[in-house]
Design a protein around this motif. Sequence first.
Motif, PDB file in Angstrom:
ATOM      1  N   ALA A 114       1.088  -1.152  -0.082  1.00 47.94           N
ATOM      2  CA  ALA A 114      -0.198   0.094   0.317  1.00 47.94           C
ATOM      3  C   ALA A 114       0.773   0.846  -0.186  1.00 47.94           C
ATOM      4  O   ALA A 114      -0.103   2.124  -0.858  1.00 47.94           O
ATOM      5  CB  ALA A 114      -1.060   0.038   0.866  1.00 47.94           C
ATOM      6  N   LEU A 170       1.301   3.409  -3.344  1.00 52.67           N
ATOM      7  CA  LEU A 170       1.108   3.947  -4.137  1.00 52.67           C
ATOM      8  C   LEU A 170       0.938   5.141  -3.690  1.00 52.67           C
ATOM      9  O   LEU A 170       0.564   6.480  -4.213  1.00 52.67           O
ATOM     10  CB  LEU A 170      -0.816   3.414  -3.601  1.00 52.67           C
ATOM     11  CG  LEU A 170      -1.193   2.181  -3.743  1.00 52.67           C
ATOM     12  CD1 LEU A 170      -2.954   1.890  -2.926  1.00 52.67           C
ATOM     13  CD2 LEU A 170      -1.103   1.763  -5.287  1.00 52.67           C
ATOM     14  N   GLY A 221       1.381   5.210  -7.419  1.00 51.45           N
ATOM     15  CA  GLY A 221      -0.348   5.150  -7.921  1.00 51.45           C
ATOM     16  C   GLY A 221      -0.894   6.781  -8.276  1.00 51.45           C
ATOM     17  O   GLY A 221       0.497   7.958  -8.270  1.00 51.45           O
ATOM     18  N   VAL A 244      -2.152   8.492  -6.756  1.00 53.47           N
ATOM     19  CA  VAL A 244      -2.769   9.139  -5.491  1.00 53.47           C
ATOM     20  C   VAL A 244      -2.065  10.238  -5.586  1.00 53.47           C
ATOM     21  O   VAL A 244      -2.093  11.283  -5.187  1.00 53.47           O
ATOM     22  CB  VAL A 244      -2.252   8.637  -3.811  1.00 53.47           C
ATOM     23  CG1 VAL A 244      -2.571   9.312  -3.000  1.00 53.47           C
ATOM     24  CG2 VAL A 244      -3.546   7.713  -3.506  1.00 53.47           C
ATOM     25  N   GLU A 247      -7.908   5.093 -13.152  1.00 50.00           N
ATOM     26  CA  GLU A 247      -6.842   5.246 -12.126  1.00 50.00           C
ATOM     27  C   GLU A 247      -6.713   5.672 -10.459  1.00 50.00           C
ATOM     28  O   GLU A 247      -6.359   4.458  -9.252  1.00 50.00           O
ATOM     29  CB  GLU A 247      -5.232   5.639 -12.753  1.00 50.00           C
ATOM     30  CG  GLU A 247      -5.352   4.905 -14.015  1.00 50.00           C
ATOM     31  CD  GLU A 247      -3.392   5.758 -14.784  1.00 50.00           C
ATOM     32  OE1 GLU A 247      -3.072   4.587 -15.173  1.00 50.00           O
ATOM     33  OE2 GLU A 247      -3.974   6.457 -14.879  1.00 50.00           O
ATOM     34  N   ASP A 269      -7.225   3.013  -7.345  1.00 52.06           N
ATOM     35  CA  ASP A 269      -6.288   3.393  -6.035  1.00 52.06           C
ATOM     36  C   ASP A 269      -7.035   3.091  -4.951  1.00 52.06           C
ATOM     37  O   ASP A 269      -6.280   3.317  -3.718  1.00 52.06           O
ATOM     38  CB  ASP A 269      -5.016   4.127  -6.007  1.00 52.06           C
ATOM     39  CG  ASP A 269      -4.589   3.705  -7.911  1.00 52.06           C
ATOM     40  OD1 ASP A 269      -4.212   2.251  -7.710  1.00 52.06           O
ATOM     41  OD2 ASP A 269      -2.834   4.580  -8.077  1.00 52.06           O
ATOM     42  N   GLN A 270      -8.061   4.625  -4.862  1.00 51.69           N
ATOM     43  CA  GLN A 270      -8.805   4.431  -3.835  1.00 51.69           C
ATOM     44  C   GLN A 270      -9.381   3.179  -3.124  1.00 51.69           C
ATOM     45  O   GLN A 270      -9.544   2.949  -2.196  1.00 51.69           O
ATOM     46  CB  GLN A 270     -10.147   5.694  -4.248  1.00 51.69           C
ATOM     47  CG  GLN A 270      -8.874   7.200  -4.604  1.00 51.69           C
ATOM     48  CD  GLN A 270     -10.135   8.330  -4.521  1.00 51.69           C
ATOM     49  OE1 GLN A 270     -11.213   8.089  -5.700  1.00 51.69           O
ATOM     50  NE2 GLN A 270      -9.387   9.367  -4.482  1.00 51.69           N
ATOM     51  N   ALA A 330      -8.021   0.770  -3.859  1.00 56.32           N
ATOM     52  CA  ALA A 330      -7.239  -0.484  -3.128  1.00 56.32           C
ATOM     53  C   ALA A 330      -6.234  -0.022  -1.731  1.00 56.32           C
ATOM     54  O   ALA A 330      -6.679  -0.833  -0.766  1.00 56.32           O
ATOM     55  CB  ALA A 330      -6.328  -0.195  -3.892  1.00 56.32           C
TER      56      ALA A 330
END
Length: 573
Positions: free
Chosen positions: A291, A294, A298, A300, A337, A341-342, A344
Amino acid sequence: MSTVTTPVSDAPTPTDRVERAFLRIAEVHRPEVWITLREKEDVLADARDVEARVAAGERLPLAGLLLAVKDNVDVAGLPTTAACPDFSYPATVTASGVARLVAQGAVVLGKTNLDQFATGLVGTRSPYGAVRCGWDPDRVSGGSSSGSAVAVALGIADIGIGTDTAGSGRVPAALHGIVGLKLTLGVIPTHGVVPACIDYDCLTVLAPDLGGAATAARIMVGAEPRDPRSRVWPADVRLAAPAAPVVAVPRIEDLADLCPEYLAAFSATVAGLEATGVETRSVDISGLLEAARLLYDGAVVAERYAAIGTFLGAGPAGADPTVAAIVAAAKTPAAHELVADQDALVRAKATAAATLAGCDALLLPTTTEHPTIAAVQADPIAINRRMGTYTNFCNLLDMAAVAVPGTPTAQGNPFGVMVVVPAFGDQVAVDLAARLAAVDAPTLVEGGAELAVFGAHLRGQALHFQLEEIGARFEGETVTTDAYRLYALDTVPPKPGLVRRGAGLGSPIVGEVFRVSHAGLGRFLAALPAPMTLTAVELSDGRSVVGFGCTHDAVDGATDITDHGGWVAYRTA
């Protein structure tokens, strides 16, 4: 290595502190620590104002303590640069967290250097110069709160104010053997802070010791109408770690990124914690480490572009090329995307909860190594990325962390660890960090209600675990007035009943006072079995607190044990 010096407390006046600080500034000659150092006379004027307030009778817990404020945090009357000259603007309002410290007597020394726009963990990404380590000028100081950390480590400032999105308030603390508090997102408002990743930014506290850091943080917390992301302690906030805590530690394979000396120091730190009576439990943290990626790898990272992408896209003078490249790349993620990711991260939070189930906290090394400035200049991305291995996931997963010194390396150099907890477990983290530091645990989370207990809920007695389950904090021993009598009830497990008979008709009864959250007290009351009651109990010091009693009819025929003076004395007899 040469040791980092910290101020020696001999009750100096606020003006004494200022004089000493400026002497220390001249002695160490670290101009790269400061972007704006205030004129000495201006700082002395503020110190004299504090002295006048104290003389007038104000109680100021921070009277004369000196603040070094990271220069992405506003202080009225001083420029805010975020370590980029072209970005500079004159701040007209002080960030609320800093303003709360000043209101309690702290004095601002100046604004400190940082990795530009709080993007980095090394302390070298600044046109104002690389901030050198406090005890070895060839090594990095750690970032992005580099200047604030070094100002504290060199004994110039009493409190450093930093920010922490990926570890910026914890990594420099670890490299200097000081304390860094990164509380739950939002409990210290970020009003007046230049955003990096606005949903994951925190104001942090750096200090020489845990008590000083907790005192400052306790003053800084609280709701802030100007910060829509600010939060308050919930009604069921835990106010203490249990007496016999369980702490998760990573598997050896999860420590692969640690340099050999840090791996040995971490093992020694874990052993030292176990020696205090803490049970450790090996867990798989690979999901947390995944995590963490990210934050930069990612979508974010788009939050960084949203904060400063347009500004840096214009190519301003003084822009750090590494920072500019990171932020420019943050423009490319597509909306879908970011949504993925949110999602995830939501799943990662569930993984974290499962990983730490049955544990009170997670102990981690703060960072992986302590590189030289030359090494970082030669490889500015990979080393920085590696240094955030264990810090990057905390804010993404809404966790709090207390960074404290661990066992030094075999070479005698500082090594830092973090006590990581779920959101609002901050006091638990502080209590466990106090075990590592071998100091009394300071109070971070205030509030709640006092609860007096006189029998099976006393420490060491059969039902004390119920208080630990709600995170109750031991406040001290106490005795009632002489209006009470104590009876041994026929219950399972055995417990006493406290009954008020009237002034002079009983005897002082020994008990203990705990502080519990309001929701915890309500939960306690809802589960209370007959014939027990919660009612106002008068203490010998004149206070009236919520305490355990029982119905009057429950003591009919029960053994009067008042003359023993308390439940433990009766059970012992």
